[in-house]
Design an enzyme around this catalytic site. Structure first.
Site, PDB file in Angstrom:
ATOM      1  N   ARG A 105       0.845  -1.185   0.000  1.00  0.00           N
ATOM      2  CA  ARG A 105       0.000   0.000   0.000  1.00  0.00           C
ATOM      3  C   ARG A 105       0.887   1.244   0.000  1.00  0.00           C
ATOM      4  O   ARG A 105       1.739   1.411   0.871  1.00  0.00           O
ATOM      5  CB  ARG A 105      -0.909   0.009   1.236  1.00  0.00           C
ATOM      6  CG  ARG A 105      -1.822   1.229   1.247  1.00  0.00           C
ATOM      7  CD  ARG A 105      -2.546   1.430   2.549  1.00  0.00           C
ATOM      8  NE  ARG A 105      -3.127   2.761   2.535  1.00  0.00           N
ATOM      9  CZ  ARG A 105      -3.405   3.483   3.600  1.00  0.00           C
ATOM     10  NH1 ARG A 105      -3.159   3.001   4.804  1.00  0.00           N
ATOM     11  NH2 ARG A 105      -3.923   4.686   3.484  1.00  0.00           N
TER      12      ARG A 105
ATOM     13  N   HIS B  83      -3.337  10.999   0.669  1.00  0.00           N
ATOM     14  CA  HIS B  83      -2.811  10.754   2.016  1.00  0.00           C
ATOM     15  C   HIS B  83      -2.272  12.075   2.553  1.00  0.00           C
ATOM     16  O   HIS B  83      -1.076  12.202   2.851  1.00  0.00           O
ATOM     17  CB  HIS B  83      -1.735   9.672   1.977  1.00  0.00           C
ATOM     18  CG  HIS B  83      -1.474   9.035   3.311  1.00  0.00           C
ATOM     19  ND1 HIS B  83      -1.465   7.669   3.511  1.00  0.00           N
ATOM     20  CD2 HIS B  83      -1.235   9.574   4.530  1.00  0.00           C
ATOM     21  CE1 HIS B  83      -1.202   7.405   4.781  1.00  0.00           C
ATOM     22  NE2 HIS B  83      -1.061   8.544   5.422  1.00  0.00           N
TER      23      HIS B  83
ATOM     24  N   GLU C 198      -7.721   8.264   6.254  1.00  0.00           N
ATOM     25  CA  GLU C 198      -8.016   8.854   7.558  1.00  0.00           C
ATOM     26  C   GLU C 198      -8.622  10.265   7.455  1.00  0.00           C
ATOM     27  O   GLU C 198      -8.019  11.254   7.853  1.00  0.00           O
ATOM     28  CB  GLU C 198      -6.754   8.892   8.421  1.00  0.00           C
ATOM     29  CG  GLU C 198      -6.224   7.505   8.743  1.00  0.00           C
ATOM     30  CD  GLU C 198      -5.025   7.522   9.676  1.00  0.00           C
ATOM     31  OE1 GLU C 198      -4.547   8.619  10.027  1.00  0.00           O
ATOM     32  OE2 GLU C 198      -4.571   6.427  10.069  1.00  0.00           O
TER      33      GLU C 198
ATOM     34  N   ASN D 281      -7.791   1.690   9.578  1.00  0.00           N
ATOM     35  CA  ASN D 281      -6.528   1.908  10.278  1.00  0.00           C
ATOM     36  C   ASN D 281      -6.785   1.916  11.780  1.00  0.00           C
ATOM     37  O   ASN D 281      -7.674   2.638  12.254  1.00  0.00           O
ATOM     38  CB  ASN D 281      -5.902   3.254   9.898  1.00  0.00           C
ATOM     39  CG  ASN D 281      -5.475   3.319   8.454  1.00  0.00           C
ATOM     40  OD1 ASN D 281      -5.544   2.333   7.722  1.00  0.00           O
ATOM     41  ND2 ASN D 281      -5.020   4.484   8.020  1.00  0.00           N
TER      42      ASN D 281
ATOM     43  N   TYR E   7      -4.714   1.584  15.803  1.00  0.00           N
ATOM     44  CA  TYR E   7      -3.467   1.488  16.564  1.00  0.00           C
ATOM     45  C   TYR E   7      -3.670   1.206  18.052  1.00  0.00           C
ATOM     46  O   TYR E   7      -2.923   0.437  18.643  1.00  0.00           O
ATOM     47  CB  TYR E   7      -2.659   2.787  16.411  1.00  0.00           C
ATOM     48  CG  TYR E   7      -2.102   2.990  15.026  1.00  0.00           C
ATOM     49  CD1 TYR E   7      -0.841   2.530  14.703  1.00  0.00           C
ATOM     50  CD2 TYR E   7      -2.850   3.629  14.035  1.00  0.00           C
ATOM     51  CE1 TYR E   7      -0.321   2.695  13.431  1.00  0.00           C
ATOM     52  CE2 TYR E   7      -2.336   3.801  12.758  1.00  0.00           C
ATOM     53  CZ  TYR E   7      -1.076   3.336  12.452  1.00  0.00           C
ATOM     54  OH  TYR E   7      -0.562   3.491  11.194  1.00  0.00           O
TER      55      TYR E   7
ATOM     56  N   GLU F  32      -3.772  -0.142   8.015  1.00  0.00           N
ATOM     57  CA  GLU F  32      -2.635   0.311   8.818  1.00  0.00           C
ATOM     58  C   GLU F  32      -2.757  -0.266  10.216  1.00  0.00           C
ATOM     59  O   GLU F  32      -3.837  -0.270  10.803  1.00  0.00           O
ATOM     60  CB  GLU F  32      -2.571   1.848   8.949  1.00  0.00           C
ATOM     61  CG  GLU F  32      -2.006   2.579   7.761  1.00  0.00           C
ATOM     62  CD  GLU F  32      -1.881   4.074   8.023  1.00  0.00           C
ATOM     63  OE1 GLU F  32      -1.655   4.473   9.185  1.00  0.00           O
ATOM     64  OE2 GLU F  32      -2.011   4.854   7.050  1.00  0.00           O
TER      65      GLU F  32
END
Length: 1284
Positions: A821, A866, A911, A1053, A1055, A1120
């Site tokens: 990606r 992005h 995002e 994504n 985290y 991600e």
């Protein structure tokens, strides 16, 4: 009324004849308006109803006087029954208008039931409800009288009348919602604070009374089962230990633990303590008892100190009443029983037992109090742990010099002798004194605490000398007189904070740390646990200081040989109080004034990276506890250790929801478990400080350590359990930290076509910021604006990927991914952001990259946007200007047309939350706008969503049939858990966080329109602030329809996870205020190189399930997921391998166990790169990029091998099945990228071998030519000579 239901069930299956007759009579009297109609049971129904009860359940609250009357045609019991009910004016009223106290009615009713209903069906009676309401008060004496009288009548019915009553249930456990009375009538034994979101429950006096009734099983004390406390093993009599060296051999603890990486230090450990582990809580007499002059108690030094104005205790408070435990013993026992602790550590008030400190003044009332306490504990199977002396010396003894007077040794021994003789038949766990170091230094050195003597150079040593001898003498008294018969254990409770050398690589700092431990702990522990004398480090240090000060002898007293023999070995276990850790540095201390502290030659400072507590200089440094326990094990011959005090203070305003204390205990006790299970420390028990908030010495009532909150403004001193009490209860029940389902590994595989990928973004890696026609993006401008990027970093070169396609392909092949990606730099292909000019050179870069990927059998996964918007578009409003929607569509059109024949996976926008909020709300990312946080983020988000939808429709309408690709958007989100899982407000806050994060963008795209939660909250807050409409833009019905469903998969994504709690912002018009929630983290979550990223694998599975449930189980590709580090480069990135193992395993659980349709996983990031505003300081890469080398080479970290193994195995093979083929090592790839071996030779591209052959041939030909030329020259020369 009773027979209406009881008669059918308990007698004959039908209504009583009197009821049927009365209703029939009323039907005849009132033919046009019968007040009641009674249906009839069939014979079959009667048979089925009769006897359908195993007991007679009875709710009873009050009685009535009944007289005959004419009810007429009035509905209701009195009208139909022709009776009138009233109350006797003498009956006590309650807070309810229908309940009057008439306890004898209960006995009469029970006898009536026995006679009337239980003759045929002999079942027991259960009283299932009895009680009365009171006003909102803790001191509910009227309820106590009511309960006493009613329970007494039930007891009479049982014992005198032989009624078979087997249960009595009080209404109710706690205050609740009482029908049409709402919360105004309170029946509860526990008061509920309905104003507080935590809904704290506080026992009323009636709760303590009822507990006593239950304990006694009535009104007469019954003989309790005999319980002597925990079984005490005979103390291990260790041989005397040699004195500690300087520095001691125990410095090995620092050498072992200090070099630990933070990741290893923080790693949470799952396991359990031994089954006989002694869990407890603590208190001390002066802090909780009150009754300072009650029933013959004499004054202590603390009584004297706190009665005088100017004590510097906040608000000049004192312990005169404190928690009033002297008068509220039953309440304390109630709390202890509720916690289910195994032990309770408390201290005896010396001046309550001996008012003037000596035996002749013995106060029987005081002795009786402690007898009741000890007996009450044993009755509840709680082991008493008794501290004989906890700082509150009788003032009469201080008047003769206190601990500076050597006579105190014998006086203390006599006091201990009395305690052993009086309580020792039941007490098996004794501590002679608590924290003698603190008393010696603060009481006699600095004078901060009573007796407030300021003689810092001599008195602390003198006092310590006497304290040690007093302890030893008392120990021998127990040993000689009581041990054989009582079989208990005796020790001393020493305070031991841990110290770390500030720099382990500085030898004198290591020596200073060792010296600090000897001054703080060894001062008392060395004589007692080793050789009867002070440690050499302490003796030598004080002696040298004394000599330098011109003294003829050391200020540290010496023990005689006889005293040494008396002292050594006078402890059956090591009792340690621990709170914090400090960092130590060597210094040369002052010679004047003479002072114990100046003798140290070291300074101490706080570990600023650890959480603060409410006590100054007492940070929560949990990892120090494990090291301390190891040091005690090494230094003192592996003794049995009991942690006798450990706790974290919160401010007094933290009443119930003490989440920080929960984290304190989670982390500290986990470190204790590591010491026990991993290091082999003989840890036998843990005592938490403290049972309840109390008088905290010089801090008064401004801080609290308690599991129970005490309201010191209320004379009843109500005690309310805090969140930490629930946590500690569960911890003790679990006996440690058993591994959770979240932590257990699942073994299995992903589907065969699972997408394995790694990701980058153009601005972060490409560099070439002005190369080949590329124009400025908003990130180019932002990075070149002062103070925007950490360390003034920028992406001008970054990883130079614009010039290193081959190197990037090589590391992707080394990693073993099947997808890659990456994002397109909009300004590299469309310099002004429009299709007016297409930069073909820029396009060729992406053409070559895509072709190289496909040649390597790696599928490209392209992100169109992005974050690096062309600056030219930002100059006309950027994402705020709705023309951006068409500009983005045009850009997407170009990319689909140029690359779509080879690219099958597209992401429109990465995002959007960060674009809208971080860039246009907080302003800490490009374009750096922060002055309209209540409107601009919503406008930007609105356009981002529409732009995405238009790009999707473009692909769907124009390219899908021909190119057969998939297009979606990547949405990012943390998971959110409630900070307090027992608090509805926190649960709601966690939900809002999710809806305002992932739901902001996912809801319109997957469900249509913004969520109702967002729309409602923002509209209501906007109108409340005086605006005419919501700050959240509205989609038209056409737009809603066009946006909904614009996805081919869910790009996600993720985290980390946060803990949510409510925050009230008033009328502030801001996204954060709309969300109305703050975030917190659990201290046990592992850190990363980013402050916002805590390793929380469980959150990924939970949010994947949320997506499944909330958005119709879409196909999910995780686009991600990764972790960062910060600081010196270390290729051994074990934390990253751990992260990937745990997070990917949660993905496998979601796929296999929860049926979440997750089809791909992308690791962020392929290589270290520019991490936006943090520059190059935070590194997420699997590959290290050496930016100090102009060639910026990529070097594999250890996690590359680990991650590639997961890819190769397509999951996690079960080790129980033996070694899997996927785990067999393959030939190791090179760390550096492969070089191009082609050579340009004479204008031809040849391989190295071909070039070598060509070079040799040419060289041979040159030799031939040269030889020929020489021959011709010679021939020409000879011919010329002949011609002459």
């Amino acid at each position: 009324m009773l027979g209406w239901f009881a008669h059918p069930i308990f007698i004959d299956g039908d209504y009583p004849e009197v009821l049927k007759t009365q209703i029939e009579k009323k039907r005849n009297e009132c033919p046009s308006s019968a007040p009641a109609v009674l249906p009839a049971f069939t014979e079959e129904e009667k048979a089925r109803i009769k006897g359908t009860s195993d007991f007679f359940g009875l709710n009873h609250y009050t009685s009535r006087l009944v007289s005959s009357s004419v009810g007429g045609c009035t509905p209701g019991p009195e009208g139909v029954g022709d009776f009138q009910a009233k109350v006797d004016p003498s009956w006590p009223a309650t807070a309810s208008d229908w309940i009057y106290s008439m306890p004898t009615g209960l006995r009469s009713l029970l006898n009536h039931i026995k006679t009337k209903y239980l003759t045929y069906n002999n079942v027991p009676i259960y009283i299932t409800g009895n009680g009365m309401p009171t006003d909102d008060t803790f001191n509910d004496t009227s309820r106590i009288e009511y309960m006493r009288d009613y329970i007494s009548e039930a007891l009479k019915a049982i014992e005198i009348d032989k009624v078979d009553v087997q249960r009595f249930t009080v209404q109710s456990l706690m205050d609740g919602f009482e029908g049409n009375k709402g919360y105004s009538e309170r029946f509860g034994l526990h008061q509920v604070n309905f104003v507080d979101g935590y809904r704290p429950r506080t026992p009323k006096q009636s709760a303590y009374f009822f507990a006593q009734i239950i304990e006694q099983n009535g009104f007469v004390s019954r003989k309790q089962d005999h319980f002597e406390g925990v079984k005490i093993s005979p103390p291990r009599r260790s041989t005397p230990l040699p004195p500690s060296e300087v520095p001691s051999a125990s410095k090995a603890v620092w050498e072992k633990f200090t070099p630990q990486k933070k990741f290893d230090r923080q790693m949470y450990h799952y396991g359990n303590f031994s089954q006989d582990f002694l869990w407890g809580v603590s208190s001390s007499a002066y802090q909780i008892e009150g009754g300072w002059n009650a029933e013959g108690k004499g004054p202590s030094v603390w009584d004297t100190f706190t009665q005088k104005p100017g004590s510097e205790i906040p608000e000049d408070v004192n312990g005169n009443v404190a928690c009033d435990s002297y008068n509220r013993l039953d309440e304390d026992l109630y709390m202890l029983q509720a916690l289910k602790v195994k032990s309770y550590r408390f201290s005896l008030s010396w001046s309550r037992v001996f008012p003037n400190g000596r035996r002749e003044s013995m106060n029987q009332k005081g002795v009786d109090y402690y007898n009741r306490l000890i007996n009450g504990l044993l009755a509840r199977k709680i082991t008493p742990m008794v501290t004989i002396y906890h700082w509150d010396l009788p003032q009469a003894l201080q008047d003769i010099g206190g601990w500076q007077n050597v006579e105190m040794v014998d006086i203390f021994n006599d006091y201990c002798d009395f305690c052993f003789a009086t309580f020792g038949d039941r007490v098996k766990f004794w501590m002679t004194m608590n924290d003698p170091q603190g008393l010696a230094w603060q009481g006699y050195g600095t004078g901060q605490i009573p007796p407030n003597i300021k003689e810092p150079g001599t008195a602390p040593y003198q006092v310590a000398h006497n304290l040690i001898k007093a302890h030893a003498t008392a120990y021998h008294t127990y040993d000689d007189k009581y041990r054989a018969s009582q079989r208990g254990m005796v020790s001393i409770a020493l305070k031991a904070d841990w110290v770390e050398p500030k720099d382990i690589n500085v030898p004198r700092d290591l020596v200073a740390a060792d010296r600090a431990m000897q001054f703080h702990v060894g001062w008392f522990a060395h004589p007692i646990f080793k050789n009867g004398d002070y440690p050499e480090a302490l003796k030598a240090q004080v002696l040298v200081k004394s000599e330098l000060q011109g003294l003829s002898q050391s200020r540290l007293p010496s023990f005689t040989e006889e005293e040494k023999n008396l002292i050594k070995g006078t402890a059956d276990m090591f009792c340690v109080n621990h709170y914090t850790t400090r960092l130590v540095t060597h210094i040369t201390g002052l010679l004047s004034p003479h002072s114990y502290q100046n003798d140290w030659d070291f300074t101490e400072e706080q570990d600023s990276g650890s959480p603060a507590t409410a006590i100054k200089n007492q940070r929560a440094v949990s990892w120090g506890l494990r090291r301390l326990l190891n040091w005690i094990m090494e230094e003192y011959g592996d003794p049995e250790i009991y942690i006798t005090d450990n706790g974290g203070a919160t401010t007094a305003k933290t009443s119930w929801d003490d989440i920080d204390r929960v984290f304190f205990y989670k982390t500290y006790i986990n470190e204790a478990l590591k010491a026990y299970e991993l290091d082999g420390v003989l840890l036998k028990g843990y005592t938490a400080t403290s049972l309840m908030d109390s008088f905290e010495w010089l801090n008064g009532y401004t801080v609290g350590y308690g599991f129970y909150h005490v309201d010191f403004t209320d004379p009843n001193r109500p005690r309310t359990p805090k969140l930490s009490a629930h946590f500690y209860f569960q911890l003790m029940k679990d006996n440690g930290f058993p591994i959770t389902e979240d932590e257990k590994m699942l073994y299995g595989e992903f589907p065969q076509d699972f997408l394995w990928s790694s990701a980058t973004a153009a601005y972060q890696i490409e560099g070439g910021w002005r190369a080949d026609g590329k124009s400025l993006s908003i990130w180019d401008k932002f990075a070149h604006t002062p103070l925007k990027i950490f360390d003034s970093d920028n992406g001008d070169i970054a990883c130079d990927s614009y010039n290193k396609i081959d190197e990037d392909i090589a590391i992707l092949k080394q990693l073993g991914v099947n997808h890659y990606r990456f994002s397109i730099s909009w300004t590299r292909v469309l310099p002004d952001g429009t299709t007016n000019h297409i930069n073909e050179v820029g396009f060729r870069y992406y053409d070559r990259l895509v072709d190289a990927l496909l040649a390597a059998n790696i599928q490209p996964h392209i992100t169109l946007y992005h974050w690096d918007l062309p600056q030219a578009l930002q100059n006309v409003g950027g994402w705020e200007n709705d023309t951006i929607v068409q500009r983005f569509r045009d850009y997407a059109d170009v990319m689909f047309s140029r690359l779509g024949d080879r690219v099958k996976l597209w992401i429109t926008i990465n995002e959007p939350y960060n674009v809208a909020m971080i860039g246009h709300g907080y302003g800490v990312a490009a374009p750096g706008i922060s002055f309209r946080p209540g409107t601009l983020p919503y406008i930007v988000a609105h356009n981002l969503i529409k732009a995405h939808a238009e790009a999707w429709h473009l692909y769907n309408d124009k390219y899908r049939v021909r190119q057969n690709g998939k297009v979606s958007i990547t949405i990012n989100s943390d998971w959110s858990e409630p900070r307090n899982p027992y608090k509805q407000e926190d649960i709601d806050a966690a939900r809002r966080i999710i809806q305002f994060y992932i739901g902001w963008f996912a809801h319109p795209i997957f469900n249509g329109d913004y969520s109702e939660m967002m729309k409602t909250i923002i509209r209501e807050r906007s109108l409340a602030a005086g605006l005419t409409k919501s700050r959240l833009p509205e989609f038209t019905p056409e737009e809603i329809k066009r946006i909904k469903g614009t996805h081919d998969y869910f790009g996600f994504n993720h985290y980390t996870t946060v803990l949510g709690f409510p925050v009230e912002y008033g009328n502030l018009q801001h996204y954060d205020a709309d969300r109305g929630a703050g975030t917190y983290v659990d201290r046990t979550w592992l850190d990363s190189g980013s402050s916002w990223l805590k390793m929380t694998p469980f959150g990924l599975r939970r949010i994947l399930n949320f997506i499944k449930k909330e958005y119709g189980n879409p196909t999910i590709i995780i686009t991600e997921n990764g972790v960062s580090e910060r600081g010196p480069t270390d290729l051994k990135d074990s934390h990253r391998s751990y992260f990937y193992e745990k997070y990917i395993n949660q993905v496998l659980k979601a796929y296999q166990l929860d049926n979440v349709d997750v089809q791909g996983y992308t690791a962020w990031s392929l290589m270290d790169n520019l991490e936006w505003a943090t520059g190059f300081s935070e590194r997420f890469g699997l590959f290290y990029v050496n930016r100090s080398d102009p060639n910026v080479p990529r070097v594999a970290k250890e996690s590359v091998s680990f991650f590639s193994t997961i890819i190769n195995c397509n999951g996690f093979p079960d080790p129980a099945s033996g070694p899997h083929d996927c785990l067999k090592p393959e030939p190791e790839a090179t760390n550096a990228p492969e070089n191009d071996n082609s050579v340009n030779f004479l204008g031809l591209e040849l391989s190295a071998e071909e070039a070598e052959t060509g070079l040799n041939t040419t060289f041979a030909l040159l030799l031939v030519a040269a030889t020929g030329a020489i021959c011709l020259s010679i021939g020409f020369f000879l011919t010329k000579r002949r011609s002459k």
